[in-house]
Design an enzyme around this catalytic site. Structure first.
Site: not given
Length: 188
Positions: A24, A30-31, A50, A64
Protein backbone atom coordinates in the site's frame (compact mmCIF):
# COMPACT_ATOMS: atom_id res chain seq x y z
CA UNK A 1 2.19 -26.04 -1.53
CA UNK A 2 3.26 -25.38 2.04
CA UNK A 3 1.10 -26.09 5.05
CA UNK A 4 -1.39 -23.36 5.93
CA UNK A 5 -1.16 -22.46 9.61
CA UNK A 6 -4.30 -21.80 11.66
CA UNK A 7 -4.20 -18.41 13.31
CA UNK A 8 -3.20 -19.21 16.93
CA UNK A 9 -5.95 -18.44 19.42
CA UNK A 10 -8.49 -17.59 16.72
CA UNK A 11 -11.42 -19.28 15.04
CA UNK A 12 -9.89 -22.16 13.08
CA UNK A 13 -11.54 -20.90 9.88
CA UNK A 14 -9.22 -17.87 10.00
CA UNK A 15 -5.93 -18.97 8.53
CA UNK A 16 -2.66 -17.25 7.86
CA UNK A 17 -0.81 -18.08 4.68
CA UNK A 18 2.76 -19.27 5.17
CA UNK A 19 3.89 -16.07 3.42
CA UNK A 20 1.79 -12.92 3.07
CA UNK A 21 2.67 -9.60 1.42
CA UNK A 22 0.74 -6.47 2.37
CA UNK A 23 1.26 -3.56 -0.02
CA UNK A 24 0.00 0.00 0.00
CA UNK A 25 0.95 3.63 -0.09
CA UNK A 26 2.27 5.74 2.75
CA UNK A 27 -0.18 5.93 5.67
CA UNK A 28 -2.57 3.56 3.93
CA UNK A 29 -3.01 1.36 7.01
CA UNK A 30 -0.65 -1.46 5.97
CA UNK A 31 1.05 -1.92 9.32
CA UNK A 32 -2.16 -1.70 11.35
CA UNK A 33 -3.78 -4.28 9.10
CA UNK A 34 -0.78 -6.61 9.41
CA UNK A 35 -0.68 -6.23 13.18
CA UNK A 36 -4.40 -7.00 13.44
CA UNK A 37 -3.87 -10.26 11.54
CA UNK A 38 -1.52 -11.40 14.31
CA UNK A 39 -3.35 -9.89 17.29
CA UNK A 40 -4.69 -13.24 18.51
CA UNK A 41 -1.35 -15.04 18.37
CA UNK A 42 -0.10 -15.79 21.90
CA UNK A 43 3.47 -15.11 20.76
CA UNK A 44 4.43 -12.96 17.77
CA UNK A 45 7.64 -11.39 16.53
CA UNK A 46 8.00 -7.95 15.00
CA UNK A 47 11.07 -7.80 12.76
CA UNK A 48 11.75 -4.08 12.42
CA UNK A 49 13.88 -2.79 9.56
CA UNK A 50 13.62 0.93 10.40
CA UNK A 51 16.47 2.89 11.93
CA UNK A 52 16.10 6.03 14.02
CA UNK A 53 18.54 8.15 12.03
CA UNK A 54 16.80 11.41 12.93
CA UNK A 55 14.17 12.76 15.31
CA UNK A 56 11.30 12.34 12.86
CA UNK A 57 12.12 8.66 12.26
CA UNK A 58 12.59 8.07 15.99
CA UNK A 59 9.08 9.46 16.52
CA UNK A 60 7.65 7.17 13.83
CA UNK A 61 9.27 4.15 15.49
CA UNK A 62 7.96 5.21 18.89
CA UNK A 63 4.46 5.60 17.46
CA UNK A 64 4.59 2.09 15.94
CA UNK A 65 5.77 0.64 19.26
CA UNK A 66 2.97 2.35 21.19
CA UNK A 67 0.33 1.27 18.70
CA UNK A 68 1.49 -2.37 18.83
CA UNK A 69 1.39 -2.46 22.61
CA UNK A 70 2.58 -5.40 24.65
CA UNK A 71 2.75 -8.97 23.47
CA UNK A 72 5.30 -8.49 20.72
CA UNK A 73 8.89 -9.65 20.66
CA UNK A 74 10.82 -7.04 18.70
CA UNK A 75 13.97 -7.78 16.73
CA UNK A 76 15.68 -4.93 14.90
CA UNK A 77 17.52 -5.86 11.72
CA UNK A 78 18.09 -3.09 9.21
CA UNK A 79 20.29 -4.98 6.72
CA UNK A 80 20.56 -8.77 6.94
CA UNK A 81 16.90 -9.62 6.63
CA UNK A 82 17.37 -13.11 5.13
CA UNK A 83 19.59 -14.22 8.01
CA UNK A 84 17.28 -12.71 10.64
CA UNK A 85 14.29 -14.53 9.17
CA UNK A 86 16.21 -17.80 9.01
CA UNK A 87 17.17 -17.38 12.68
CA UNK A 88 13.75 -16.45 14.00
CA UNK A 89 11.15 -18.17 11.79
CA UNK A 90 9.18 -20.86 13.62
CA UNK A 91 5.85 -22.44 12.72
CA UNK A 92 4.42 -21.67 16.17
CA UNK A 93 5.30 -17.93 16.18
CA UNK A 94 4.24 -15.65 13.34
CA UNK A 95 6.59 -12.88 12.20
CA UNK A 96 5.69 -9.43 10.92
CA UNK A 97 8.43 -7.80 8.81
CA UNK A 98 7.87 -4.04 8.71
CA UNK A 99 8.94 -3.01 6.20
CA UNK A 100 10.64 -4.16 3.02
CA UNK A 101 10.97 -0.67 1.56
CA UNK A 102 12.79 0.61 4.67
CA UNK A 103 15.09 -2.39 4.36
CA UNK A 104 15.69 -1.47 0.72
CA UNK A 105 16.43 2.14 1.71
CA UNK A 106 18.94 0.90 4.28
CA UNK A 107 20.72 -1.13 1.60
CA UNK A 108 20.80 1.74 -0.88
CA UNK A 109 21.88 4.40 1.61
CA UNK A 110 24.23 2.33 3.76
CA UNK A 111 27.90 3.05 4.06
CA UNK A 112 29.01 -0.26 2.57
CA UNK A 113 28.95 -0.96 -1.15
CA UNK A 114 26.05 -3.42 -1.20
CA UNK A 115 24.87 -5.38 -4.23
CA UNK A 116 21.16 -4.65 -3.81
CA UNK A 117 20.07 -7.13 -6.48
CA UNK A 118 22.06 -9.89 -4.76
CA UNK A 119 20.50 -9.05 -1.36
CA UNK A 120 17.01 -9.14 -2.86
CA UNK A 121 17.80 -12.48 -4.52
CA UNK A 122 19.14 -13.82 -1.21
CA UNK A 123 15.95 -12.79 0.62
CA UNK A 124 13.62 -14.16 -2.05
CA UNK A 125 15.67 -17.35 -2.27
CA UNK A 126 15.32 -17.93 1.47
CA UNK A 127 11.53 -17.58 1.52
CA UNK A 128 10.53 -21.15 0.54
CA UNK A 129 12.61 -22.62 3.37
CA UNK A 130 11.24 -20.41 6.15
CA UNK A 131 8.85 -21.78 8.73
CA UNK A 132 5.88 -19.44 8.54
CA UNK A 133 3.62 -17.70 8.95
CA UNK A 134 5.45 -14.54 7.93
CA UNK A 135 3.80 -11.26 6.92
CA UNK A 136 5.77 -8.71 4.92
CA UNK A 137 4.74 -5.06 4.72
CA UNK A 138 5.96 -2.99 1.78
CA UNK A 139 5.18 0.32 0.14
CA UNK A 140 3.85 0.45 -3.38
CA UNK A 141 5.89 3.36 -4.76
CA UNK A 142 5.47 2.92 -8.51
CA UNK A 143 2.09 4.58 -8.94
CA UNK A 144 3.29 8.17 -8.80
CA UNK A 145 5.34 10.39 -11.04
CA UNK A 146 8.79 9.41 -12.26
CA UNK A 147 11.28 10.72 -9.68
CA UNK A 148 13.56 13.55 -10.76
CA UNK A 149 16.86 12.11 -9.55
CA UNK A 150 18.83 8.92 -10.17
CA UNK A 151 18.79 7.64 -6.56
CA UNK A 152 15.02 7.99 -6.28
CA UNK A 153 14.51 6.29 -9.66
CA UNK A 154 16.87 3.49 -8.60
CA UNK A 155 14.91 3.07 -5.35
CA UNK A 156 11.57 2.99 -7.18
CA UNK A 157 12.84 0.43 -9.69
CA UNK A 158 14.36 -1.82 -6.99
CA UNK A 159 11.18 -1.54 -4.90
CA UNK A 160 9.02 -2.58 -7.83
CA UNK A 161 11.21 -5.61 -8.57
CA UNK A 162 11.41 -6.50 -4.86
CA UNK A 163 7.62 -6.38 -4.47
CA UNK A 164 7.09 -8.49 -7.59
CA UNK A 165 9.61 -11.12 -6.49
CA UNK A 166 8.22 -11.37 -2.96
CA UNK A 167 4.62 -11.42 -4.24
CA UNK A 168 5.47 -14.31 -6.55
CA UNK A 169 6.65 -16.36 -3.53
CA UNK A 170 3.79 -15.40 -1.22
CA UNK A 171 0.59 -17.38 -1.04
CA UNK A 172 -1.44 -14.28 -0.12
CA UNK A 173 -1.03 -10.68 -1.32
CA UNK A 174 -3.21 -7.83 -0.03
CA UNK A 175 -3.27 -4.22 -1.23
CA UNK A 176 -4.37 -1.61 1.32
CA UNK A 177 -5.90 1.72 0.28
CA UNK A 178 -7.52 4.10 2.77
CA UNK A 179 -7.32 1.37 5.41
CA UNK A 180 -9.33 -1.05 3.27
CA UNK A 181 -7.90 -4.38 2.12
CA UNK A 182 -8.12 -5.58 -1.46
CA UNK A 183 -7.14 -9.23 -1.87
CA UNK A 184 -4.85 -9.60 -4.90
CA UNK A 185 -3.79 -13.21 -4.46
CA UNK A 186 -4.96 -15.98 -2.14
CA UNK A 187 -4.06 -19.58 -1.49
CA UNK A 188 -7.55 -20.90 -0.76
Amino acid sequence: MRHVTPLPGADQSVRLAPLTLILGGARSGKSSYAEALLAAAPERLYLATGQAGDDEMAERIRHHQERRGDGWITVEEPLDLAAALSRHARPDRPILVDCLTLWLSNLLLGEADVDVDAEIARLVGALPDLAGPIIFVSNEVGQGIVPDNPLARRFRDHAGRLNQAVAARCQRVVFIAAGLPLLLKDFE
